[in-house]
Design an enzyme around this catalytic site. Structure first.
Site, PDB file in Angstrom:
ATOM      1  N   TYR A  11      87.018  27.570 122.955  1.00 60.68           N
ATOM      2  CA  TYR A  11      88.276  26.962 123.734  1.00 60.68           C
ATOM      3  C   TYR A  11      88.517  25.601 123.308  1.00 60.68           C
ATOM      4  O   TYR A  11      89.694  25.021 123.528  1.00 60.68           O
ATOM      5  CB  TYR A  11      88.448  27.370 125.192  1.00 60.68           C
ATOM      6  CG  TYR A  11      88.343  29.015 125.136  1.00 60.68           C
ATOM      7  CD1 TYR A  11      89.064  29.882 125.164  1.00 60.68           C
ATOM      8  CD2 TYR A  11      87.216  29.430 125.909  1.00 60.68           C
ATOM      9  CE1 TYR A  11      89.312  31.064 125.235  1.00 60.68           C
ATOM     10  CE2 TYR A  11      87.016  30.754 125.936  1.00 60.68           C
ATOM     11  CZ  TYR A  11      88.054  31.720 125.818  1.00 60.68           C
ATOM     12  OH  TYR A  11      87.972  32.978 126.013  1.00 60.68           O
TER      13      TYR A  11
ATOM     14  N   LYS B 129      79.555  40.841 133.396  1.00 59.24           N
ATOM     15  CA  LYS B 129      78.532  41.447 132.368  1.00 59.24           C
ATOM     16  C   LYS B 129      77.315  41.566 132.864  1.00 59.24           C
ATOM     17  O   LYS B 129      76.839  40.377 133.584  1.00 59.24           O
ATOM     18  CB  LYS B 129      78.651  40.786 131.110  1.00 59.24           C
ATOM     19  CG  LYS B 129      79.912  41.046 130.272  1.00 59.24           C
ATOM     20  CD  LYS B 129      79.900  40.518 128.857  1.00 59.24           C
ATOM     21  CE  LYS B 129      81.089  40.859 128.103  1.00 59.24           C
ATOM     22  NZ  LYS B 129      81.072  40.291 126.844  1.00 59.24           N
TER      23      LYS B 129
ATOM     24  N   ARG C 164      92.726  35.805 130.105  1.00 55.12           N
ATOM     25  CA  ARG C 164      91.531  35.102 130.160  1.00 55.12           C
ATOM     26  C   ARG C 164      91.268  33.997 129.149  1.00 55.12           C
ATOM     27  O   ARG C 164      91.125  32.691 129.461  1.00 55.12           O
ATOM     28  CB  ARG C 164      90.394  36.004 130.017  1.00 55.12           C
ATOM     29  CG  ARG C 164      89.021  35.550 130.246  1.00 55.12           C
ATOM     30  CD  ARG C 164      88.086  36.467 129.981  1.00 55.12           C
ATOM     31  NE  ARG C 164      86.419  36.108 129.760  1.00 55.12           N
ATOM     32  CZ  ARG C 164      85.883  35.804 130.710  1.00 55.12           C
ATOM     33  NH1 ARG C 164      86.321  35.577 132.119  1.00 55.12           N
ATOM     34  NH2 ARG C 164      84.538  35.524 130.522  1.00 55.12           N
TER      35      ARG C 164
ATOM     36  N   ARG D 190      87.938  39.248 133.312  1.00 54.29           N
ATOM     37  CA  ARG D 190      87.996  40.104 132.286  1.00 54.29           C
ATOM     38  C   ARG D 190      88.650  41.536 132.917  1.00 54.29           C
ATOM     39  O   ARG D 190      88.580  41.455 134.209  1.00 54.29           O
ATOM     40  CB  ARG D 190      86.643  40.826 131.746  1.00 54.29           C
ATOM     41  CG  ARG D 190      85.764  39.610 131.123  1.00 54.29           C
ATOM     42  CD  ARG D 190      84.181  40.161 130.655  1.00 54.29           C
ATOM     43  NE  ARG D 190      83.583  39.227 130.357  1.00 54.29           N
ATOM     44  CZ  ARG D 190      82.862  38.285 131.054  1.00 54.29           C
ATOM     45  NH1 ARG D 190      82.696  38.506 132.258  1.00 54.29           N
ATOM     46  NH2 ARG D 190      81.845  37.516 130.182  1.00 54.29           N
TER      47      ARG D 190
ATOM     48  N   HIS E 164      92.866  40.522 127.717  1.00 58.76           N
ATOM     49  CA  HIS E 164      92.129  39.394 127.571  1.00 58.76           C
ATOM     50  C   HIS E 164      92.627  37.927 127.236  1.00 58.76           C
ATOM     51  O   HIS E 164      92.123  37.018 127.401  1.00 58.76           O
ATOM     52  CB  HIS E 164      90.911  40.034 126.327  1.00 58.76           C
ATOM     53  CG  HIS E 164      89.415  39.322 126.519  1.00 58.76           C
ATOM     54  ND1 HIS E 164      88.781  39.814 127.658  1.00 58.76           N
ATOM     55  CD2 HIS E 164      88.898  38.198 126.111  1.00 58.76           C
ATOM     56  CE1 HIS E 164      87.751  38.839 127.581  1.00 58.76           C
ATOM     57  NE2 HIS E 164      87.820  38.023 126.664  1.00 58.76           N
TER      58      HIS E 164
ATOM     59  N   HIS F 168      80.256  32.600 131.494  1.00 64.52           N
ATOM     60  CA  HIS F 168      79.759  32.561 130.269  1.00 64.52           C
ATOM     61  C   HIS F 168      78.179  32.323 130.461  1.00 64.52           C
ATOM     62  O   HIS F 168      78.048  31.114 131.253  1.00 64.52           O
ATOM     63  CB  HIS F 168      80.449  31.711 129.310  1.00 64.52           C
ATOM     64  CG  HIS F 168      81.627  32.165 128.876  1.00 64.52           C
ATOM     65  ND1 HIS F 168      82.647  31.410 128.217  1.00 64.52           N
ATOM     66  CD2 HIS F 168      81.989  33.414 128.773  1.00 64.52           C
ATOM     67  CE1 HIS F 168      83.445  32.132 127.875  1.00 64.52           C
ATOM     68  NE2 HIS F 168      83.335  33.413 127.940  1.00 64.52           N
TER      69      HIS F 168
END
Length: 309
Positions: free
Chosen positions: A287, A180, A255, A156, A252, A278
């Protein structure tokens, strides 16, 4: 209030809008939106009942029919969700005022929003973008290092600008990433990213105001201060214009491209989940849809009996 005092939806709507205007001091645009949503329901129910609708008679089944009618009419899921929110608020008011005995909109669920497939660049387009920054300029070396690292590790943009010198292990080709929720992970870096980083770090200058040593920012602006996410976005936009690549591309997108290219080349989805940081595999599975769409496109182009000519 006795239910018989407000026998029609029209009267109930007028009372609700007055409540919004006088007691809630709602904006004119908000009141207008509620009016349009509620009048649309009143018109639908009038046709269904063949008479003016009574708020006390409206059931969840009636509203499900209304939602179905909106789907058939081609309303976007976001529009349907907004209308349902208006109905919940209206019937909550009607129930409190004794106009309706319950809230028939409460049990209804919003339609599940469509998940848009993420935009990504092809391998050739990525190569074109990564070669765009001028190697003979200091900022060009920095920009190439940013793009290489972002794509190499699928980071990110906030993770890129938050990198410190102490996070890098160029010998082992890994970087510690704070993602995150302050969750840390180790991300591998490819040889191109390592080479670009080494070239940039040789010319990087730090402002006296920046922390030195392990806490020094890896990527800085021309004043030696830590780079911002907005600066990275502006930098990318500049190279998109010079290369003629899709202007929808954002930091992004690199990514997205990282994940898509790994899966296209046979990477295990659990490994890609770990690399992306994730928490849930569901987030990564988007994806696989991108990869499937790409495979179908190749199939339709290449297979002689894929489609009728």
């Amino acid at each position: 209030m006795d239910i018989g005092q407000v026998p029609t939806m029209k009267a109930a709507i007028d009372q609700f809008l007055q409540f919004l205007t006088v007691e809630r001091n709602a904006a004119d645009l908000t009141v207008k939106s509620y009016r349009e949503d509620l009048v649309a329901l009143d018109e639908y129910l009038g046709q269904a009942y063949q008479r003016p609708a009574d708020p006390a008679e409206i059931t969840p089944l009636d509203l499900r029919g209304y939602v179905s009618a909106m789907h058939e009419a081609g309303y976007a899921k976001t529009s349907i969700s907004r209308r349902l929110a208006s109905l919940r608020t209206f019937f909550k008011f009607a129930q409190r005022e004794g106009i309706a005995q319950n809230n028939p909109a409460k049990p209804l669920r919003n339609p599940r929003p469509d998940r848009k497939l993420p935009h990504f660049l092809s391998g050739d387009e990525i190569g074109q973008l990564l070669d765009a920054p001028p190697a003979g300029q200091t900022m060009g070396l920095r920009d190439r290092a940013i793009l290489e690292v972002t794509y190499s590790a699928g980071l990110r943009v906030s993770e890129v600008v938050g990198m410190n010198s102490g996070d890098l292990d160029l010998t082992e080709s890994i970087v510690r990433i704070r993602g995150k929720g302050r969750k840390e992970r180790l991300a591998p870096l490819g040889s191109f990213a390592i080479a670009a980083l080494r070239r940039w770090l040789k010319v990087r200058v730090l402002s006296p105001k920046e922390k030195q040593g392990p806490l020094a920012p890896v990527f800085t602006n021309k004043f030696g201060r830590r780079l911002t996410t907005r600066s990275v976005a502006r930098m990318l936009e500049k190279y998109l214009k010079t290369t003629g690549l899709d202007l929808r591309t954002t930091p992004h997108t690199l990514r997205h491209s990282f994940a898509t290219h790994l899966l296209d080349r046979g990477a295990d989805i659990r490994s890609v989940q770990e690399l992306l940081g994730h928490k849930s595999l569901v987030t990564t599975q988007i994806y696989t849809h991108v990869s499937t769409a790409g495979l179908k496109a190749v199939y339709e182009r290449a297979h002689p009996r894929a489609r009728v000519s």
